[in-house]
Design an enzyme around this catalytic site. Structure first.
Site, short mmCIF file in Angstrom:
data_model
loop_
_atom_site.label_atom_id
_atom_site.label_comp_id
_atom_site.label_asym_id
_atom_site.label_seq_id
_atom_site.Cartn_x
_atom_site.Cartn_y
_atom_site.Cartn_z
N ILE A 136 7.63 5.62 -1.55
CA ILE A 136 7.68 4.20 -1.22
C ILE A 136 6.25 3.67 -1.31
O ILE A 136 5.29 4.42 -1.22
CB ILE A 136 8.28 3.92 0.18
CG1 ILE A 136 7.55 4.71 1.28
CG2 ILE A 136 9.77 4.24 0.19
CD1 ILE A 136 8.10 4.44 2.68
N ASP A 137 6.13 2.37 -1.53
CA ASP A 137 4.82 1.77 -1.76
C ASP A 137 3.89 1.93 -0.56
O ASP A 137 4.35 2.11 0.58
CB ASP A 137 4.97 0.28 -2.06
CG ASP A 137 5.79 0.02 -3.31
OD1 ASP A 137 5.82 0.90 -4.18
OD2 ASP A 137 6.38 -1.07 -3.41
N ARG A 138 2.62 1.82 -0.83
CA ARG A 138 1.60 1.96 0.21
C ARG A 138 1.86 1.05 1.40
O ARG A 138 1.71 1.44 2.55
CB ARG A 138 0.22 1.67 -0.38
CG ARG A 138 -0.92 1.75 0.62
CD ARG A 138 -2.24 1.46 -0.05
NE ARG A 138 -3.35 1.60 0.88
CZ ARG A 138 -4.62 1.43 0.55
NH1 ARG A 138 -4.95 1.10 -0.68
NH2 ARG A 138 -5.57 1.57 1.46
N THR A 140 4.76 -0.45 2.17
CA THR A 140 6.13 -0.38 2.65
C THR A 140 6.19 0.71 3.72
O THR A 140 5.60 1.77 3.57
CB THR A 140 7.10 -0.04 1.51
OG1 THR A 140 7.05 -1.08 0.53
CG2 THR A 140 8.53 0.08 2.01
N ARG A 237 11.30 -5.56 -4.56
CA ARG A 237 10.28 -6.60 -4.73
C ARG A 237 10.52 -7.40 -6.02
O ARG A 237 10.45 -8.63 -6.03
CB ARG A 237 8.89 -5.98 -4.72
CG ARG A 237 8.56 -5.27 -3.41
CD ARG A 237 7.32 -4.38 -3.54
NE ARG A 237 6.13 -5.17 -3.80
CZ ARG A 237 4.95 -4.64 -4.10
NH1 ARG A 237 4.83 -3.31 -4.20
NH2 ARG A 237 3.90 -5.41 -4.32
#
Length: 301
Positions: A136-138, A140, A237
């Protein structure tokens, strides 16, 4: 040592900006280091980061050989939602990078996992991503699955491939969604111009499906749950931005402004459900909303 050749498409662009877009897999700091060390040449002459390209410039980039990295265990506290001999589910905090990459070799989730698991992590994804099945994104937060052995990794990777893992996210988006429920079914691929971004790409994109449900409406924002049918990079997103409702705080796909002081997008991986690879039992973990997210919901009007 590896060399790459590029040709400038237009005049006036700074070399550092050009490289950021041409080489999205490298961090900005790593590319700046290449320039500083004389590894970026234009017409066989070393340049500075502020060099502005001419339309006929040929750019040669010399990538040094990789030095085997010794990723160190670090005693970083982990919020563990579930753990057994085969796997664990982590509630990842905001701002933490999942695995080491150029410019991020410490303070990552992998550094913390190496310490917590004493090196007992699956090796399928190599030395930089031990145990990591998905990311998962930094910015998130929320549930992330980690495997301690290759058996568990293979089984759960197959579940991801088959889209059978239950992944439900919470998000706050700009605007007021017309319907209480909906589905975005649009392929996602690399952005045709900005290579650091993803985009709806109907020619070369991969199948991507996101289901959303409205949980609460505010005057300028909507609180929603998103259920992933697929798991593409930046899927929620990109999909929500594509229908005119980008995530609050998203500086990449959103409007670039926010009435709140936020660190990245308001996106939380709340529920993660899967079939345990050894027992066959269904396991479901729920990561509570982070304090900043709860505060937004309570104070929004």
């Amino acid at each position: 040592m590896k060399e790459m050749l590029f040709s400038a498409a237009e005049s006036g662009e700074r070399i550092d900006k050009f490289l950021n877009e041409a080489l999205p897999d490298f961090s900005r700091s790593y590319l700046q280091k290449l320039i500083k060390n004389g590894n970026v040449l234009v017409k066989d002459v070393c340049v500075k980061p502020n060099y502005r390209l001419n339309a006929d410039d040929e750019i040669r980039i010399v990538i040094p050989e990789d030095v085997p990295l010794d990723i160190q265990p670090e005693n970083i506290p982990l919020d563990i939602l579930y753990e057994d001999e085969d796997l664990l589910v982590i509630n990842k905090p905001k701002g933490m990078v999942v695995h080491p990459a150029a410019g991020h070799y410490s303070g990552t989730l992998v550094n913390a996992l190496l310490y917590h698991c004493d090196g007992q992590l699956s090796g399928i994804n190599g030395v930089l991503r031990p145990g990591i099945v998905h990311r998962i994104d930094r910015y998130t937060t929320g549930s992330l699955l980690v495997c301690k052995n290759d058996m568990a990794h293979r089984a759960l990777a197959e579940q991801l491939k088959e889209h059978s893992i239950n992944r439900r996210y919470r998000a706050i988006v700009w605007g007021n969604l017309k319907e209480d429920e909906g589905t975005v079914d649009a392929p996602i691929g690399r952005h045709p111009v900005d290579r650091k971004k993803m985009a709806i790409n109907r020619q070369n994109g991969k199948n991507a499906v996101t289901h959303y449900t409205v949980l609460q409406r505010f005057s300028k924002f909507t609180y929603i749950e998103c259920r992933l049918e697929t798991g593409r990079t930046h899927q929620i997103r990109v999909h929500m931005a594509s229908i005119g409702h980008p995530l609050l705080g998203d500086e990449v796909y959103g409007p670039g402004r926010s009435p709140y002081a936020l660190e990245g997008q308001c996106l939380h991986a709340m529920v993660l459900g899967f079939i345990h690879p050894r027992t066959g039992e269904y396991i479901e973990c729920t990561a509570p909303l982070p304090p900043y997210f709860e505060h937004l919901i309570k104070t929004m009007k």
